[in-house]
Design a protein around this motif. Sequence first.
Motif, PDB file in Angstrom:
ATOM      1  N   LEU A 209       8.873  -6.716   2.711  1.00 13.08           N
ATOM      2  CA  LEU A 209       8.856  -5.798   1.563  1.00 13.08           C
ATOM      3  C   LEU A 209       7.826  -4.771   2.119  1.00 13.08           C
ATOM      4  N   SER A 210       7.928  -3.539   1.576  1.00  7.42           N
ATOM      5  CA  SER A 210       7.253  -2.428   1.462  1.00  7.42           C
ATOM      6  C   SER A 210       6.153  -2.488   0.215  1.00  7.42           C
ATOM      7  N   ASN A 211       5.231  -1.954   0.413  1.00  6.44           N
ATOM      8  CA  ASN A 211       4.165  -1.722  -1.065  1.00  6.44           C
ATOM      9  C   ASN A 211       5.029  -1.777  -2.307  1.00  6.44           C
ATOM     10  N   GLU A 212       5.722  -0.813  -2.348  1.00  9.41           N
ATOM     11  CA  GLU A 212       6.680  -0.561  -3.508  1.00  9.41           C
ATOM     12  C   GLU A 212       7.395  -1.437  -4.028  1.00  9.41           C
ATOM     13  N   SER A 213       8.419  -2.258  -3.002  1.00 12.77           N
ATOM     14  CA  SER A 213       8.773  -3.292  -3.166  1.00 12.77           C
ATOM     15  C   SER A 213       8.135  -4.627  -3.865  1.00 12.77           C
ATOM     16  N   SER A 214       7.003  -4.648  -3.342  1.00 12.02           N
ATOM     17  CA  SER A 214       5.883  -5.815  -3.886  1.00 12.02           C
ATOM     18  C   SER A 214       5.566  -5.487  -5.056  1.00 12.02           C
ATOM     19  N   ARG A 215       5.191  -3.853  -5.541  1.00  6.87           N
ATOM     20  CA  ARG A 215       4.756  -3.745  -6.883  1.00  6.87           C
ATOM     21  C   ARG A 215       5.823  -4.054  -7.785  1.00  6.87           C
ATOM     22  N   GLU A 216       7.099  -3.933  -7.584  1.00  3.13           N
ATOM     23  CA  GLU A 216       8.207  -4.176  -8.325  1.00  3.13           C
ATOM     24  C   GLU A 216       8.347  -5.387  -8.620  1.00  3.13           C
ATOM     25  N   LEU A 217       8.257  -6.381  -7.575  1.00  2.57           N
ATOM     26  CA  LEU A 217       8.328  -8.141  -7.611  1.00  2.57           C
ATOM     27  C   LEU A 217       7.165  -8.537  -8.610  1.00  2.57           C
ATOM     28  N   LEU A 218       6.057  -7.933  -8.275  1.00  2.00           N
ATOM     29  CA  LEU A 218       4.805  -8.385  -9.068  1.00  2.00           C
ATOM     30  C   LEU A 218       4.977  -7.967 -10.595  1.00  2.00           C
ATOM     31  N   MET A 219       5.575  -6.978 -10.935  1.00  2.00           N
ATOM     32  CA  MET A 219       5.814  -6.400 -12.235  1.00  2.00           C
ATOM     33  C   MET A 219       6.961  -7.431 -12.988  1.00  2.00           C
ATOM     34  N   ASP A 220       7.819  -7.760 -12.404  1.00  2.00           N
ATOM     35  CA  ASP A 220       8.857  -8.699 -12.832  1.00  2.00           C
ATOM     36  C   ASP A 220       8.234 -10.293 -13.070  1.00  2.00           C
ATOM     37  N   VAL A 221       7.279 -10.512 -12.556  1.00  2.00           N
ATOM     38  CA  VAL A 221       6.759 -11.946 -12.432  1.00  2.00           C
ATOM     39  C   VAL A 221       5.292 -11.988 -13.240  1.00  2.00           C
TER      40      VAL A 221
END
Length: 273
Positions: A209-221
């Motif tokens: 996961l990139s930093n950006e993808s990590s951010r999106e996952l965090l926002m989802d949960v």
Amino acid sequence: MIGAKDPSLSAPSKRQARALKLCMLASGSKGNAIYVSNGDTSILIDAGLTGVEIERRMASRNISVSELTAIIVSHEHSDHIRGVGVLARKHDLPVFISAKTKCAAAAHLGRIDSVSLFSCGSAFSIDGLRIHPFSTSHDADDPVGFTIQCEKQKIGIATDLGVATAMVQEHLKGCGCIVLEANHDLKMLEEGPYPWPLKQRIRSRIGHLSNESSRELLMDVLHDELRHVVLAHLSETNNTPEKALNVVTGRLNRHRPHLSVALQHITGPMICL
């Protein structure tokens, strides 16, 4: 670990002594190991350093290997299993592992007297800890993430995944602490020294996961009871702790859990839920 100081990272009080707690012993491409305990039952999620180095890092946080109940393996890559066989034999520890991962890792693990096989998607218990392995998208035979639950407390571990699937999101919901991969900065990876095939592999759905993808996952949960997020498995070549924190926190406003970064060469503090 790097991050703002948080009072719950200090030595646990008597009230916290039975709380679920976590310590990032190491995180990165050179070796990974996570200590989780509820005070009675203590486990390692992966042991990707030498046995001696894991013992040293645990001792630096006043933890004895003799306290361990078991080792749980996420997948067969060497940065997750390097010390598993040695620790299991030396300290007579059972190893919990999936059948496919056991087969893929056999040559590196060596003889292990006590092996318990788990199936991805099926929860199992080790004394007072309830562990639920869930499938992740990575270039291994049977890679998994984990949630670890004790009563109402829940920790989620999601590293080594190229994409955050709906299944990953579902399992990470309701966690009080999440260890979340933030492997690379997209621009640093693109402009960095890695050969093109390796760059493609890292950015693929079976990479990291990139930093950006990590951010999106965090926002989802994200939810109000999520207290701690540990950014993990950072590339020493294609990321920095500062970049990871800046990107992942970029959209946080209403609710901000304590965010920190796990490092490769420094053992993190004990986090208590």
